[in-house]
Design a protein around this motif. Structure first.
Motif, PDB file in Angstrom:
ATOM      1  N   LEU A  43       0.861  -1.181   0.000  1.00 10.72           N
ATOM      2  CA  LEU A  43       0.000   0.000   0.000  1.00 10.72           C
ATOM      3  C   LEU A  43       0.898   1.232   0.000  1.00 10.72           C
ATOM      4  O   LEU A  43       1.811   1.349   0.818  1.00 10.72           O
ATOM      5  N   LYS A  44       0.649   2.157  -0.920  1.00  9.19           N
ATOM      6  CA  LYS A  44       1.419   3.393  -0.960  1.00  9.19           C
ATOM      7  C   LYS A  44       0.525   4.556  -0.570  1.00  9.19           C
ATOM      8  O   LYS A  44      -0.564   4.726  -1.112  1.00  9.19           O
ATOM      9  N   LEU A  45       1.010   5.357   0.376  1.00  2.00           N
ATOM     10  CA  LEU A  45       0.266   6.525   0.844  1.00  2.00           C
ATOM     11  C   LEU A  45       0.874   7.791   0.260  1.00  2.00           C
ATOM     12  O   LEU A  45       2.088   8.012   0.356  1.00  2.00           O
ATOM     13  N   GLU A  46       0.027   8.604  -0.345  1.00  2.00           N
ATOM     14  CA  GLU A  46       0.440   9.923  -0.834  1.00  2.00           C
ATOM     15  C   GLU A  46      -0.441  10.948  -0.136  1.00  2.00           C
ATOM     16  O   GLU A  46      -1.654  11.005  -0.387  1.00  2.00           O
ATOM     17  N   PRO A  47       0.134  11.773   0.755  1.00  8.08           N
ATOM     18  CA  PRO A  47      -0.657  12.630   1.648  1.00  8.08           C
ATOM     19  C   PRO A  47      -1.502  13.690   0.961  1.00  8.08           C
ATOM     20  O   PRO A  47      -2.465  14.187   1.541  1.00  8.08           O
ATOM     21  N   GLY A  48      -1.138  14.075  -0.260  1.00  9.94           N
ATOM     22  CA  GLY A  48      -1.870  15.155  -0.921  1.00  9.94           C
ATOM     23  C   GLY A  48      -1.267  16.521  -0.653  1.00  9.94           C
ATOM     24  O   GLY A  48      -1.831  17.545  -1.054  1.00  9.94           O
ATOM     25  N   THR A  49      -0.132  16.561   0.020  1.00  6.76           N
ATOM     26  CA  THR A  49       0.595  17.802   0.298  1.00  6.76           C
ATOM     27  C   THR A  49       2.046  17.456   0.587  1.00  6.76           C
ATOM     28  O   THR A  49       2.358  16.370   1.091  1.00  6.76           O
ATOM     29  N   LYS A  50       2.953  18.405   0.264  1.00  9.01           N
ATOM     30  CA  LYS A  50       4.365  18.206   0.582  1.00  9.01           C
ATOM     31  C   LYS A  50       4.635  18.401   2.070  1.00  9.01           C
ATOM     32  O   LYS A  50       5.677  17.967   2.573  1.00  9.01           O
ATOM     33  N   ASP A  51       3.707  19.051   2.756  1.00  8.80           N
ATOM     34  CA  ASP A  51       3.886  19.320   4.188  1.00  8.80           C
ATOM     35  C   ASP A  51       3.390  18.136   5.009  1.00  8.80           C
ATOM     36  O   ASP A  51       2.416  18.228   5.775  1.00  8.80           O
ATOM     37  N   ALA A  52       4.067  17.001   4.825  1.00  7.95           N
ATOM     38  CA  ALA A  52       3.683  15.797   5.546  1.00  7.95           C
ATOM     39  C   ALA A  52       4.847  14.816   5.549  1.00  7.95           C
ATOM     40  O   ALA A  52       5.740  14.881   4.694  1.00  7.95           O
ATOM     41  N   GLU A  53       4.819  13.920   6.502  1.00  8.16           N
ATOM     42  CA  GLU A  53       5.783  12.834   6.588  1.00  8.16           C
ATOM     43  C   GLU A  53       5.024  11.510   6.547  1.00  8.16           C
ATOM     44  O   GLU A  53       3.960  11.382   7.158  1.00  8.16           O
ATOM     45  N   THR A  54       5.566  10.560   5.805  1.00  6.65           N
ATOM     46  CA  THR A  54       4.925   9.250   5.725  1.00  6.65           C
ATOM     47  C   THR A  54       5.753   8.219   6.485  1.00  6.65           C
ATOM     48  O   THR A  54       6.960   8.360   6.658  1.00  6.65           O
ATOM     49  N   TYR A  55       5.074   7.174   6.933  1.00  7.40           N
ATOM     50  CA  TYR A  55       5.713   6.049   7.625  1.00  7.40           C
ATOM     51  C   TYR A  55       5.329   4.762   6.898  1.00  7.40           C
ATOM     52  O   TYR A  55       4.126   4.474   6.785  1.00  7.40           O
ATOM     53  N   PRO A  56       6.366   4.072   6.387  1.00  8.51           N
ATOM     54  CA  PRO A  56       7.777   4.440   6.315  1.00  8.51           C
ATOM     55  C   PRO A  56       7.991   5.651   5.407  1.00  8.51           C
ATOM     56  O   PRO A  56       7.052   6.095   4.747  1.00  8.51           O
ATOM     57  N   ALA A  57       9.220   6.131   5.357  1.00  5.55           N
ATOM     58  CA  ALA A  57       9.497   7.367   4.637  1.00  5.55           C
ATOM     59  C   ALA A  57       9.144   7.268   3.157  1.00  5.55           C
ATOM     60  O   ALA A  57       8.758   8.263   2.533  1.00  5.55           O
ATOM     61  N   SER A  58       9.237   6.081   2.588  1.00  8.63           N
ATOM     62  CA  SER A  58       8.915   5.884   1.177  1.00  8.63           C
ATOM     63  C   SER A  58       7.419   5.955   0.905  1.00  8.63           C
ATOM     64  O   SER A  58       6.995   6.126  -0.239  1.00  8.63           O
ATOM     65  N   GLY A  59       6.624   5.814   1.972  1.00  5.64           N
ATOM     66  CA  GLY A  59       5.178   5.753   1.805  1.00  5.64           C
ATOM     67  C   GLY A  59       4.683   4.386   1.395  1.00  5.64           C
ATOM     68  O   GLY A  59       3.476   4.163   1.254  1.00  5.64           O
ATOM     69  N   GLU A  60       5.591   3.425   1.210  1.00  8.56           N
ATOM     70  CA  GLU A  60       5.242   2.070   0.799  1.00  8.56           C
ATOM     71  C   GLU A  60       5.086   1.175   2.026  1.00  8.56           C
ATOM     72  O   GLU A  60       6.059   0.832   2.685  1.00  8.56           O
ATOM     73  N   CYS A  61       3.877   0.799   2.338  1.00 13.09           N
ATOM     74  CA  CYS A  61       3.596  -0.084   3.463  1.00 13.09           C
ATOM     75  C   CYS A  61       3.469  -1.513   2.939  1.00 13.09           C
ATOM     76  O   CYS A  61       2.596  -1.799   2.112  1.00 13.09           O
ATOM     77  N   THR A  62       4.340  -2.396   3.397  1.00 19.40           N
ATOM     78  CA  THR A  62       4.348  -3.765   2.892  1.00 19.40           C
ATOM     79  C   THR A  62       3.302  -4.619   3.595  1.00 19.40           C
ATOM     80  O   THR A  62       2.801  -4.278   4.666  1.00 19.40           O
ATOM     81  N   ILE A  63       2.996  -5.730   2.973  1.00 21.49           N
ATOM     82  CA  ILE A  63       1.991  -6.635   3.512  1.00 21.49           C
ATOM     83  C   ILE A  63       2.581  -7.430   4.673  1.00 21.49           C
ATOM     84  O   ILE A  63       3.752  -7.819   4.653  1.00 21.49           O
ATOM     85  N   ASN A  64       1.796  -7.659   5.714  1.00 22.47           N
ATOM     86  CA  ASN A  64       2.224  -8.420   6.882  1.00 22.47           C
ATOM     87  C   ASN A  64       2.081  -9.913   6.630  1.00 22.47           C
ATOM     88  O   ASN A  64       1.443 -10.347   5.660  1.00 22.47           O
ATOM     89  N   ALA A  65       2.650 -10.695   7.524  1.00 20.76           N
ATOM     90  CA  ALA A  65       2.607 -12.151   7.378  1.00 20.76           C
ATOM     91  C   ALA A  65       1.184 -12.692   7.370  1.00 20.76           C
ATOM     92  O   ALA A  65       0.893 -13.699   6.734  1.00 20.76           O
ATOM     93  N   ASP A  66       0.275 -12.011   8.071  1.00 19.80           N
ATOM     94  CA  ASP A  66      -1.107 -12.490   8.136  1.00 19.80           C
ATOM     95  C   ASP A  66      -1.977 -11.959   6.997  1.00 19.80           C
ATOM     96  O   ASP A  66      -3.183 -12.193   6.968  1.00 19.80           O
TER      97      ASP A  66
END
Length: 359
Positions: free
Chosen positions: A262-285
């Motif tokens: 899942l990739k998160l793009e905040p819609g503004t440059k005035d934001a920080e994403t976690y992780p920094a890349s904005g790419e949230c990987t899938i969990n084991a479950d």
């Protein structure tokens, strides 16, 4: 007869004859399909006076867009596209003779018919009636009617979802005969295959509209981490199948999409994403991210956003894009990978100018 003349006949008669026999895409019943894996698109009508059109159409089932439209998945490979056209079973010998001979006679009697177009029609008639062929394409005697029921003539099919007219009409070879149970001659590289069906299933695949869970939900605060997650129960693989089944010929392919990130793009440059890349990987479950719960206020979310500036009187457009791993299997044990697909949802987020809150 040389290959160049074959091309001349095919292109010269394209608008005169072949346009009357290009197979349309399948019709769909106007019922919701969505991600219901048991759903099936139903064909409706569309046959001509031979009654054969519907039998040669591609049928889609599973998680596909309704009404014959394209699905919502986009390929991550900008150079990958489904085929613009292909060749597929069209008519048996007697039905083909009835239709083609009628079309040729009609065009020959048209006012002003002559020159290259007239010559092409004469050669076309000789090709199907008088065994007039060339190096890699044999001619036919009386439209092959002696073999009626033992095979079918194949013809060009345009992909209606291909926007480029030139590409869509690039399958210009004349209709050709294929015996039941036999593969099309090797020179017809665009003849329908399980891989082509897999690509078409991909094009029509409908991925679920999955809204990311947020905490705080809808309204958050400046400098306050917003947690984002997707539960496994709403985030699962989907499948779409494309098949074609006519006398003496049947193929099918199933395309499967599995969520991987899942990739998160905040819609503004005035934001920080976690992780920094904005790419949230899938969990084991099979889930993504982690739900917020009491006691996690001082923790950094494994998947989330911190907005650094208020949205004022408006909202930020948070885009959550899921990447799906695409693979396919088909008739005869065929299978392989297709480019990853993406599908995104937009969510409005209000960010208020409050530096700290209790929660």
């Amino acid at each position: 007869m040389r290959g160049s003349l074959r091309t001349f006949i095919g292109t010269a008669t394209l608008t005169l004859v072949l346009s009357t026999i290009v197979l349309p895409e399948a019709a769909y019943a106007a019922k919701p399909v969505g991600s219901d894996k048991g759903a099936t698109t139903e064909q409706s009508g569309g046959s001509d006076d031979t009654g054969i059109y519907a039998a040669a159409r591609i049928q889609y089932s599973g998680s596909v867009a309704k009404n014959g439209s394209k699905g919502n998945v986009a390929s991550t490979d900008v150079n990958w596209t489904p085929p613009p056209c292909w060749y597929a079973p069209y008519l048996g010998a007697k039905d083909f003779k009835k239709k083609m001979s009628k079309d040729i006679e009609s065009q020959m009697s048209a006012p002003g018919m002559g020159g290259h177009a007239g010559a092409a029609l004469n050669e076309l008639q000789r090709h199907y009636e008088d065994d007039y062929g060339w190096t890699d394409t044999p001619g036919y005697k009386d439209y092959n009617v002696e073999k009626d029921g033992e095979g079918m003539f194949w013809a060009a099919v345009e992909n209606p979802d291909e926007p480029d007219l030139l590409k869509r009409s690039s399958c210009t070879d004349l209709p050709f005969w294929v015996d039941n149970g036999e593969a099309p001659p090797p020179q017809y590289e665009e003849a329908i295959t399980p891989e082509i069906l897999a690509a078409l299933a991909y094009q029509h695949m409908q991925l679920p509209d999955t809204e990311v869970s947020l905490k705080p939900e809808g309204t958050t605060k400046v400098n306050l981490p917003t947690w984002a997650w997707l539960d496994k129960t709403v985030f699962d693989e989907v499948q779409a199948t494309a098949s074609i089944d006519v006398p003496g010929f049947a193929l099918q392919a199933t395309t499967t999409a599995k969520p991987v990130s899942l990739k998160l793009e905040p819609g503004t440059k005035d934001a920080e994403t976690y992780p920094a890349s904005g790419e949230c990987t899938i969990n084991a479950d099979g889930s993504i991210g982690e739900p917020y719960a009491e006691g996690k206020a001082d923790r950094t979310p494994p998947c989330g956003i911190t907005y650094l500036r208020s949205s004022g009187n408006g909202t930020y457009n948070l885009q959550a894009t899921i990447t799906w791993d695409i693979a396919w299997t088909g008739t005869g044990g065929a299978g392989g990978d297709l480019p990853d697909g993406t599908f995104g949802n937009d969510q409005a987020v209000t960010v208020q100018e409050i530096q700290a809150i209790n929660r």
